[in-house]
Design a protein around this motif. Structure first.
Motif, PDB file in Angstrom:
ATOM      1  N   VAL A  18       0.847  -1.191   0.000  1.00  0.00           N
ATOM      2  CA  VAL A  18       0.000   0.000   0.000  1.00  0.00           C
ATOM      3  C   VAL A  18       0.884   1.243   0.000  1.00  0.00           C
ATOM      4  CG1 VAL A  18      -1.929  -1.125   1.180  1.00  0.00           C
ATOM      5  CG2 VAL A  18      -0.179   0.037   2.533  1.00  0.00           C
ATOM      6  N   TYR A  29      -2.433   6.468   5.741  1.00  0.00           N
ATOM      7  CA  TYR A  29      -2.900   5.436   4.808  1.00  0.00           C
ATOM      8  C   TYR A  29      -4.401   5.270   5.032  1.00  0.00           C
ATOM      9  CZ  TYR A  29       2.088   4.280   4.676  1.00  0.00           C
ATOM     10  OH  TYR A  29       3.456   4.331   4.552  1.00  0.00           O
ATOM     11  N   ILE A  32      -7.609   0.932   3.752  1.00  0.00           N
ATOM     12  CA  ILE A  32      -6.990  -0.382   3.568  1.00  0.00           C
ATOM     13  C   ILE A  32      -8.022  -1.449   3.932  1.00  0.00           C
ATOM     14  CG2 ILE A  32      -5.060  -1.877   4.162  1.00  0.00           C
ATOM     15  CD1 ILE A  32      -3.607   0.585   5.229  1.00  0.00           C
ATOM     16  N   CYS A  59      -3.745   4.153  -1.350  1.00  0.00           N
ATOM     17  CA  CYS A  59      -4.487   4.365  -0.105  1.00  0.00           C
ATOM     18  C   CYS A  59      -4.372   5.821   0.333  1.00  0.00           C
ATOM     19  CB  CYS A  59      -3.965   3.422   0.981  1.00  0.00           C
ATOM     20  SG  CYS A  59      -4.372   1.686   0.675  1.00  0.00           S
ATOM     21  N   THR A  92     -12.855  -1.109   5.963  1.00  0.00           N
ATOM     22  CA  THR A  92     -11.474  -0.679   5.814  1.00  0.00           C
ATOM     23  C   THR A  92     -10.949  -0.088   7.115  1.00  0.00           C
ATOM     24  OG1 THR A  92     -12.156   1.518   5.054  1.00  0.00           O
ATOM     25  CG2 THR A  92     -11.767  -0.161   3.364  1.00  0.00           C
TER      26      THR A  92
END
Length: 506
Positions: A18, A29, A32, A59, A92
């Motif tokens: 990522v 980030y 995910i 991301c 996520t």
């Protein structure tokens, strides 16, 4: 000067690589996946591992939130744009981590919203400042909410769905498993994980303490304004599921697909949910269930029997929680308070004692019934259950600390006081976020934000809350009940609002 924004380095996860964004001194980030999309045949099923991917996953932008209705406070008061929602791509996690080497405590945020609203990237839970200033890794998550996450579907869909209760809680456990397996790659210590959450997020933290599958995945817990008693038994959950299914069928008419929870559209599910919630009000009809498997016992009972003695707990409430639900509504007539008091205290003797306490505390005159109802809601939904949770933790051999957030916002002439949710931007130290002055006023006490975010991080790091701007914070014990009063000038008080507490403890 604007904060520089660049690409973050590529980071490996169990699903693949990522890449996020570096904003100043923090890597971020977003979106995910920790579980597969809960769509099609996977709707109303436990979370499954997501498919892995080739190459580097972008991301840098938040994922959609789970399906939900408008957020009155964030959209109507703060002016936040409506969040994009979708069942697909919504399960996520988001990670904020300092852009320097190290192995840090991990703080996993679980959002609130009455189990029917919320998402992991709300503006008042941006983890960048908490991560940077307190040197921790911050994780937030989306989980299934409303009917999609909390409807007791074993009642509706049969034995093939026997393991499909508490899907929102199962999502949270799956996200914690993702943290265990992946957070070291982001500079986090998987052996130092603190869950923290507010309202339904605090309630979720309580449920995680009561869930055997979750306890090995967390090491400390912070519960802000939790409703730990907001849990249903199977009989009640089954009755609510039947009621919900009836609403859905009535709205669908002759359309069999729209009448089936497995095939109805998210919009149709939400419309039926809105009617169900309107019927039940503050009773939270879509909530965790003591199903005997994911959640074998009510969380307070699990704490009392010692199951969580190894997990330090920090818990508290705001002084005026209930004003969020009463102060912005039309004035409450005296008979509305009378009805709520009778429902809470059916015994005439206890009711009379409670009435005397609330009348003495809130005074008389214009607005007295509204103030009394707000205080009653505060105690019934939040303060009394939190007191019971703290007592249970200590009775089970665990360590606990208590607080009360007391800073009153000056907006709207001060009618909100220290209402429900006002503590969140202090914990994340984001008082200067655009639009928040509509909720916090023009000069909120920044030292209080530093103290709270620092004390929360100290708890995550050491298992006890402390900060240089706070007096010494004693452990909670039931005789003196020491409680940190979080205000512009913090102090420790013994048994704050004690007369009201005693009414509920009888």
């Amino acid at each position: 000067m604007s904060t520089p924004v660049t690409s973050s380095p590529t980071t490996l996860t169990t699903g693949g690589q990522v890449r996020g964004t570096r904003v100043g001194a923090v890597h971020r980030y977003l979106g995910i996946p920790y579980a597969a999309d809960p769509v099609g045949a996977a709707r109303f099923r436990p979370p499954a591992k997501p498919d892995s991917w080739e190459g580097v996953r972008d991301c840098t932008a938040a994922s959609p939130a789970p399906p939900q209705g408008p957020d009155f406070l964030l959209e109507g008061v703060v002016g936040v744009e409506p969040v994009a929602t979708d069942e697909a791509g919504s399960l996520t996690v988001n990670v904020w981590t300092p852009a320097r080497s190290g192995r840090r405590p991990v703080m996993v945020w679980i959002h609130g919203g009455g189990y029917i609203q919320g998402w992991g990237t709300q503006p008042w839970t941006d983890g960048a400042r908490l991560a940077e200033r307190q040197d921790v890794v911050v994780v937030s998550l989306n989980y299934r909410i409303g009917a999609l996450g909390w409807l007791y579907v074993p009642e509706l869909l049969g034995d093939d769905y026997a393991d499909c209760a508490n899907l929102g809680l199962q999502d949270q456990i799956a996200a914690l498993a993702w943290v265990r397996d992946n957070i070291a790659h982001f500079g986090g210590d998987p052996e130092s994980v603190t869950v923290f959450g507010e309202s339904a997020g605090g309630g979720s933290a309580a449920m995680l303490l009561g869930a055997p599958a979750a306890r090995p995945l967390l090491h400390r817990a912070i519960l802000q304004s939790p409703p730990p008693r907001g849990v249903l038994d199977v009989q009640r959950a089954a009755a609510i599921a039947r009621e919900y299914a009836g609403i859905l069928r009535e709205r669908a008419g002759d359309d069999a697909a729209e009448a089936d929870v497995r095939t109805a559209s998210p919009a149709q599910l939400l419309a039926a949910q809105e009617e169900l919630v309107a019927r039940h009000g503050l009773d939270l009809p879509l909530a965790p269930v003591v199903d005997g498997t994911v959640l074998p016992l009510p969380p307070i009972q699990a704490l009392r029997n010692g199951s969580c003695a190894h997990i330090p707990v920090l818990a508290g409430t705001n002084e005026h929680e209930g004003r969020l639900f009463t102060a912005l509504a039309p004035p409450v007539p005296p008979e509305a308070f009378d009805a709520a008091l009778t429902a809470a205290f059916p015994s005439p003797e206890r009711g009379a004692r409670a009435r005397a306490v609330y009348e003495a505390h809130e005074g008389s005159g214009d607005g007295a019934a509204t103030a009394r109802l707000g205080a009653l809601i505060t105690d019934q939904l939040f303060r009394a259950p939190t007191d019971a949770l703290l007592e249970a933790q200590v009775a089970g051999g665990g360590r606990a600390w208590s607080y009360m957030f007391r800073w009153p916002t000056p907006v709207l002439g001060g009618v909100l006081g220290s209402a429900h949710t006002l503590d969140i931007p202090y914990v994340f130290d984001v008082l200067d976020t655009p639009g928040f002055s509509a909720l916090l006023g023009d000069e909120p006490p920044r030292g209080l934000a530093s103290a709270m975010s620092g004390a929360w991080a100290h708890f995550a790091r050491h298992g006890r809350p402390s900060h240089e701007l706070l007096p010494e914070w004693p452990e909670f014990e039931p005789s003196a009940r020491p409680t940190m009063i979080l205000d512009a000038a913090p102090r420790v008080a013994e048994d704050p609002l004690g007369e009201r507490r005693k009414v509920w403890a009888e």
